[in-house]
Design a protein around this motif. Structure first.
Motif, PDB file in Angstrom:
ATOM      1  N   GLN A  56       9.667  -8.737  55.180  1.00  0.00           N
ATOM      2  CA  GLN A  56       8.388  -8.596  54.461  1.00  0.00           C
ATOM      3  C   GLN A  56       8.618  -8.012  53.067  1.00  0.00           C
ATOM      4  OE1 GLN A  56       5.165  -7.851  57.962  1.00  0.00           O
ATOM      5  NE2 GLN A  56       6.557  -6.186  57.568  1.00  0.00           N
ATOM      6  N   HIS A  57       9.523  -7.034  52.977  1.00  0.00           N
ATOM      7  CA  HIS A  57       9.815  -6.420  51.686  1.00  0.00           C
ATOM      8  C   HIS A  57      10.514  -7.409  50.758  1.00  0.00           C
ATOM      9  CE1 HIS A  57       8.467  -2.295  52.367  1.00  0.00           C
ATOM     10  NE2 HIS A  57       8.797  -2.515  53.638  1.00  0.00           N
TER      11      HIS A  57
ATOM     12  N   PHE B  79       6.069  -8.115  43.981  1.00  0.00           N
ATOM     13  CA  PHE B  79       5.295  -7.003  44.531  1.00  0.00           C
ATOM     14  C   PHE B  79       6.227  -5.956  45.121  1.00  0.00           C
ATOM     15  CE2 PHE B  79       2.220 -10.376  44.524  1.00  0.00           C
ATOM     16  CZ  PHE B  79       0.998  -9.744  44.305  1.00  0.00           C
ATOM     17  N   ARG B  80       5.689  -4.748  45.253  1.00  0.00           N
ATOM     18  CA  ARG B  80       6.339  -3.678  45.998  1.00  0.00           C
ATOM     19  C   ARG B  80       5.372  -3.314  47.119  1.00  0.00           C
ATOM     20  NH1 ARG B  80       5.634   1.695  46.071  1.00  0.00           N
ATOM     21  NH2 ARG B  80       4.390   1.651  44.194  1.00  0.00           N
TER      22      ARG B  80
END
Length: 144
Positions: free
Chosen positions: A111-112, A120-121
């Motif tokens: 997901q990260h 994104f973060r």
């Protein structure tokens, strides 16, 4: 300090009374080993205190969430509650509603990576996997 003691202290710090109804609802939820809805929580609490009202449950749940002791999530289309703890995701059966917690470091890492690739973060997420349980005795299982 137990979560129930923490709730009592949190209420006292805000000049809110730890009524028997509030404390019973909190105790029933904090001892639950599943993810009850407000309605399920009221039914369980009424086994010990029949006069607990649904509005008292909703207000108590809101206080528990505000206190950071309980998490609220929409799982399987139903608002459900569980004691705040280590992050995990969920899988829910679309037929019978059976719900399981998912703790998978590889899924978290992926997901990260996806978020990073898209610019994104990740600061938080809710991941619900929907499926059909393979329980052959499930009364909601579709016929083959």
């Amino acid at each position: 300090m137990t979560p129930l003691e923490a709730f009592r202290a949190w209420l006292a710090a805000r000049d809110l009374r730890p009524t028997p109804q509030r404390m019973l609802l909190a105790e029933v939820l904090l001892q639950a080993d599943d993810h009850p809805s407000a309605e399920e929580l009221v039914a369980r609490a009424r086994e010990q205190m029949p006069n607990i009202g649904a509005s008292t449950a909703w207000r108590t749940l809101a206080l528990l969430v505000q206190a950071g002791l309980v998490d609220r999530q929409r799982l399987g289309g139903v608002l459900r509650y569980e004691e705040h703890g280590e992050h995990h995701d969920h899988i829910v059966c679309v037929d019978c509603g059976r719900l399981c917690e998912v703790r998978d470091p590889a899924l978290e890492a992926r997901q990260h990576l996806v978020a990073q690739r898209l610019g994104f973060r990740v600061v938080d997420h809710v991941h619900e996997i929907q499926g059909r349980c393979l329980n052959l005795a499930c009364p909601y299982r579709p016929a083959p």
